[in-house]
Enzyme design. Structure first.
Site, PDB file in Angstrom:
ATOM      1  N   GLU A  60     -10.789 -13.039  12.201  1.00 43.55           N
ATOM      2  CA  GLU A  60     -10.965 -13.984  11.441  1.00 43.55           C
ATOM      3  C   GLU A  60     -11.768 -15.015  11.663  1.00 43.55           C
ATOM      4  O   GLU A  60     -12.575 -15.638  10.857  1.00 43.55           O
ATOM      5  CB  GLU A  60      -9.733 -14.266  10.561  1.00 43.55           C
TER       6      GLU A  60
ATOM      7  N   GLY B  12      -1.528  -7.098  13.494  1.00 45.58           N
ATOM      8  CA  GLY B  12      -0.646  -6.632  14.537  1.00 45.58           C
ATOM      9  C   GLY B  12       0.085  -5.468  14.322  1.00 45.58           C
ATOM     10  O   GLY B  12       0.036  -4.664  15.529  1.00 45.58           O
TER      11      GLY B  12
ATOM     12  N   ARG C 177       9.005 -10.768   3.531  1.00 44.60           N
ATOM     13  CA  ARG C 177       8.678 -10.860   2.032  1.00 44.60           C
ATOM     14  C   ARG C 177       8.683  -9.374   1.480  1.00 44.60           C
ATOM     15  O   ARG C 177       8.407  -8.281   2.003  1.00 44.60           O
ATOM     16  CB  ARG C 177       7.165 -11.312   1.963  1.00 44.60           C
TER      17      ARG C 177
ATOM     18  N   ASP D  38      10.638  -8.007  12.725  1.00 48.49           N
ATOM     19  CA  ASP D  38       9.434  -7.604  13.706  1.00 48.49           C
ATOM     20  C   ASP D  38       9.557  -6.084  13.713  1.00 48.49           C
ATOM     21  O   ASP D  38      10.505  -5.433  14.107  1.00 48.49           O
ATOM     22  CB  ASP D  38       9.708  -8.202  15.252  1.00 48.49           C
TER      23      ASP D  38
ATOM     24  N   GLY E  67       0.023  -7.206   9.100  1.00 48.19           N
ATOM     25  CA  GLY E  67       0.475  -8.061  10.083  1.00 48.19           C
ATOM     26  C   GLY E  67       1.761  -8.605   9.598  1.00 48.19           C
ATOM     27  O   GLY E  67       2.606  -7.948   8.986  1.00 48.19           O
ATOM     28  N   ASN E  68       2.119  -9.952  10.118  1.00 49.73           N
ATOM     29  CA  ASN E  68       3.499 -10.412   9.541  1.00 49.73           C
ATOM     30  C   ASN E  68       3.289 -10.670   8.102  1.00 49.73           C
ATOM     31  O   ASN E  68       4.314 -10.035   7.486  1.00 49.73           O
ATOM     32  CB  ASN E  68       3.488 -11.779  10.245  1.00 49.73           C
TER      33      ASN E  68
ATOM     34  N   ARG F  60     -10.349 -22.746   7.870  1.00 54.12           N
ATOM     35  CA  ARG F  60      -9.551 -21.722   7.184  1.00 54.12           C
ATOM     36  C   ARG F  60      -8.928 -22.352   6.151  1.00 54.12           C
ATOM     37  O   ARG F  60      -8.229 -23.393   6.219  1.00 54.12           O
ATOM     38  CB  ARG F  60      -8.712 -20.858   7.996  1.00 54.12           C
TER      39      ARG F  60
ATOM     40  N   HIS G  20      -5.935 -12.846   2.358  1.00 52.41           N
ATOM     41  CA  HIS G  20      -6.393 -11.969   3.880  1.00 52.41           C
ATOM     42  C   HIS G  20      -8.041 -11.545   3.553  1.00 52.41           C
ATOM     43  O   HIS G  20      -8.259 -10.708   4.268  1.00 52.41           O
ATOM     44  CB  HIS G  20      -5.733 -10.836   3.994  1.00 52.41           C
TER      45      HIS G  20
ATOM     46  N   GLU H  61      -2.962  -2.476  14.164  1.00 47.82           N
ATOM     47  CA  GLU H  61      -3.570  -2.175  15.429  1.00 47.82           C
ATOM     48  C   GLU H  61      -2.772  -1.567  16.533  1.00 47.82           C
ATOM     49  O   GLU H  61      -3.217  -1.003  17.490  1.00 47.82           O
ATOM     50  CB  GLU H  61      -4.272  -3.595  15.944  1.00 47.82           C
TER      51      GLU H  61
HETATM   52  P1  AMP Z   1      -0.331 -10.604  13.064  1.00 52.79           P
HETATM   53  O1  AMP Z   1       0.340 -11.435  11.731  1.00 52.79           O
HETATM   54  O2  AMP Z   1      -1.421 -10.127  12.733  1.00 52.79           O
HETATM   55  O3  AMP Z   1      -0.256 -11.507  14.059  1.00 52.79           O
HETATM   56  O4  AMP Z   1       0.838  -9.498  13.434  1.00 52.79           O
HETATM   57  C1  AMP Z   1       2.274 -10.053  13.762  1.00 52.79           C
HETATM   58  C2  AMP Z   1       3.179  -8.735  13.726  1.00 52.79           C
HETATM   59  O5  AMP Z   1       2.508  -7.475  14.418  1.00 52.79           O
HETATM   60  C3  AMP Z   1       4.373  -8.957  14.425  1.00 52.79           C
HETATM   61  O6  AMP Z   1       5.420  -9.308  13.340  1.00 52.79           O
HETATM   62  C4  AMP Z   1       4.924  -7.899  15.093  1.00 52.79           C
HETATM   63  O7  AMP Z   1       5.893  -7.151  14.306  1.00 52.79           O
HETATM   64  C5  AMP Z   1       3.585  -6.890  14.845  1.00 52.79           C
HETATM   65  N1  AMP Z   1       3.390  -5.963  15.932  1.00 52.79           N
HETATM   66  C6  AMP Z   1       2.722  -6.528  17.265  1.00 52.79           C
HETATM   67  N2  AMP Z   1       2.669  -5.494  18.096  1.00 52.79           N
HETATM   68  C7  AMP Z   1       3.357  -4.492  17.454  1.00 52.79           C
HETATM   69  C8  AMP Z   1       3.629  -3.172  18.170  1.00 52.79           C
HETATM   70  N3  AMP Z   1       3.182  -2.629  19.219  1.00 52.79           N
HETATM   71  N4  AMP Z   1       4.229  -2.394  17.338  1.00 52.79           N
HETATM   72  C9  AMP Z   1       4.521  -2.588  15.866  1.00 52.79           C
HETATM   73  N5  AMP Z   1       4.508  -3.842  15.550  1.00 52.79           N
HETATM   74  C10 AMP Z   1       3.588  -4.889  16.326  1.00 52.79           C
END
Ligand code: AMP
Length: 401
Positions: A389, A335, A246, A287, A215-216, A96, A185, A338
Site C-alpha cells: 500500500e 497477512g 469482526r 489470529d 489480513g487482520n 493514507r 482497502h 500471503e
Molecule cells: P495484515 O493485517 O495484513 O498485517 O495481516 C495480519 C494477520 O495475518 C494476522 O492477524 C495473522 O493472523 C495473519 N498471519 C500472518 N502470518 C500468518 C500465517 N503464517 N498463517 C496464517 N495467518 C497469518
C-alpha cells in the site's frame, strides 16, 4: 534523488516509509507507537529501519505527546541515521486517509478545503479520519512547502454502480445520513490487481480479477478492466468477510434481537461485532495462525471458525464470478492471504468445475514475491501477490503533484 514520504497516522501511532521513486526502493521506514500515552515514563516506542537494517541502537523510547512531536522525532531519526530530509527533502508527502466518502475518487493535494472535507467525513470513520488529519497537520507544520497528498482507502471503489453501492432501505434516509456502501482497502486492491496483471503479462484493462485481501481486516474486490465493480466492505469495514475480530455479514435483525433479548446497548453491540466476533468470537482466537494450529490439534471451535471463514470467502468468489461474468485471476494478498496455504487451498476447494484449482506443491512454497499457485494450463490463474500500500500511495502522489 526523488523521494516520497508515505505516512499512515493512527490515533496513537505513526507509521512512515521513505520511497525512492526512480527505483521504487524503500530507503527507510519506521513506526512510532503509543503516542500521547502520557502515563508511564518512556512510554512511546520508535522503531527505525534504514536500508533494511534495524539495529537495536536505532530504536528509542521516550514520551511523545502528540503527532507533531512524533514528526520531530522522525525527522531527528532521519538526520541521525540517514537519509537527511533537511538536505534532500521529499518531493511529496502521501497520507493514507481511510474515508473519502463520495467526494474523493483519486489522490488529492491537501488544501484547507480538503481538510474540512476529511474532518466532515469523520462521522463515517470516527476512529480513523481524525487521526489521519492529525498526521496531515503535523506534516504541514514540519514541511510547510512540500505538497501533501491524501490517498483515500475508499477511492478505488468510487466506480461501483448504484446497484452495487445502494442498501435497499428508505432512499431519503440513506441520502440524508450518507448511508451507502463505500468499500475499503482500495489502495491495496488497486495495487494488487495491477501487480497481478503485470505478473500475467496482460493489460489490466483486459482482465477480470477477484482480489482477496485477507489480513487482520479482510475484504474481497471484483475488478473489471482495472476498475472496482464490487467489494465486500460497506458503509464501514464491518461488512463482508469474516475477520480476526469482526463478524462480517450478519442479518441486521440479530442486533435488534440481541438488543431486545440480551439487553445489549449500541456501544455493546458495536464492541461485540467489531472486537469480539469473527475468528475470536467463534473460537477464542483472533489470529489465523492460532486458529489453524488449534484446528489441526482437534479443537472443534477452531475448526468451525476456520470453516465459517472459508465458507464466506467461497461465497464471495462465486458472487463476484457472476458479477464479472467469469474470472481470469483470483489473487490472495495480506497477512493471511500471503502466508496461509491452508486458507488458500480451503477457500477454493471444490471449485474445479469452475476452472479453479490450487496446486498443493506450488501452494506450499513460502515467501517470495508474486507467484502462481494454480496448476500449469488451469483456466483461472490463482496467484499470491504481496500487497504494498505504501508504494501505491507513493506512486499515486506522483500523479497529482
Ligand atoms: P495484515 O493485517 O495484513 O498485517 O495481516 C495480519 C494477520 O495475518 C494476522 O492477524 C495473522 O493472523 C495473519 N498471519 C500472518 N502470518 C500468518 C500465517 N503464517 N498463517 C496464517 N495467518 C497469518
Amino acid at each position: 534523488m526523488s523521494t516520497v514520504l508515505v505516512v499512515n497516522s493512527g490515533s496513537s501511532s505513526l507509521k512512515y516509509q521513505l520511497v525512492e521513486m526512480t527505483t521504487e526502493s524503500v530507503l527507510a521506514n519506521g513506526l512510532i507507537e503509543r503516542i500521547g500515552d502520557g502515563g508511564s515514563a518512556g512510554s512511546s516506542k520508535h522503531t527505525v529501519t534504514v536500508d533494511g537494517q534495524s539495529p537495536e541502537s536505532f530504536s528509542s523510547e521516550s514520551p511523545i505527546a502528540d503527532h507533531a512531536e512524533a514528526f520531530r522525532v522522525m525527522i531527528d531519526a532521519f538526520e541521525k541515521h540517514g537519509p537527511s530530509m533537511k538536505n534532500d527533502p521529499p518531493i511529496a508527502i502521501g497520507h493514507r486517509v481511510v474515508h473519502g466518502g463520495k467526494r474523493f475518487f483519486g489522490p488529492t493535494v491537501v488544501t484547507d478545503l480538503v481538510k474540512i472535507n476529511i474532518e466532515d467525513l469523520s462521522e463515517l470513520a470516527p476512529l480513523h479520519n481524525p487521526a489521519n488529519l492529525e498526521g496531515i497537520n503535523a506534516a504541514q507544520q514540519a514541511f510547510p512547502s512540500i505538497p501533501q497528498v491524501a490517498v483515500f482507502d475508499t477511492a478505488f471503489h468510487s466506480t461501483l454502480s448504484p446497484a452495487a453501492y445502494s442498501y435497499a432501505i428508505d432512499a431519503d434516509l440513506a441520502d440524508k445520513y450518507r448511508v451507502r456502501r463505500y468499500g475499503f482497502h482500495g489502495t491495496s486492491h488497486k495495487y494488487v490487481s495491477g501487480a497481478a496483471a503485470e505478473f500475467l503479462g496482460q493489460p489490466v484493462e483486459e482482465l477480470k480479477i477477484i482480489v482477496l485481501h485477507l489480513g487482520n481486516g479482510a475484504s474481497a474486490c471484483a475488478v473489471a478492466g482495472g476498475k472496482s465493480i464490487d467489494t465486500s466492505m460497506g458503509l464501514t469495514p464491518l461488512e463482508g468477510l469474516v475477520m480476526g475480530t469482526r463478524s462480517g455479514d450478519i442479518d441486521p435483525a440479530v442486533l435488534i434481537h440481541l438488543h431486545r433479548k440480551a439487553n445489549l446497548g449500541f456501544d455493546e453491540l458495536d464492541e461485540l461485532l467489531n472486537r469480539k466476533s469473527g475468528l475470536l468470537g467463534l473460537s477464542g482466537r483472533g489470529d489465523m495462525r492460532d486458529v489453524v494450529s488449534a484446528a489441526n490439534d482437534g479443537d472443534e471451535a477452531a475448526r468451525v471458525a476456520l470453516d465459517v471463514y472459508l465458507h464466506r470467502i467461497k461465497h464471495y468468489v462465486g458472487a463476484y464470478m457472476a458479477e464479472l461474468g467469469g474470472v481470469d485471476a483470483i489473487v490472495f494478498t495480506a497477512g493471511v492471504g500471503e502466508n496461509s496455504d491452508v486458507v488458500r487451498a480451503g477457500a477454493l476447494a471444490g471449485l474445479e468445475g469452475l476452472g479453479i484449482s490450487v496446486d498443493a506443491e506450488l501452494n506450499s512454497v513460502r515467501g517470495g514475491g508474486a507467484r502462481r499457485i494454480s496448476p500449469e494450463g488451469s483456466p483461472v490463474a490463482v496467484l499470491v501477490v504481496p500487497t504494498n500500500e505504501e508504494l501505491e500511495i507513493a506512486r499515486q502522489c506522483l500523479t497529482v503533484i
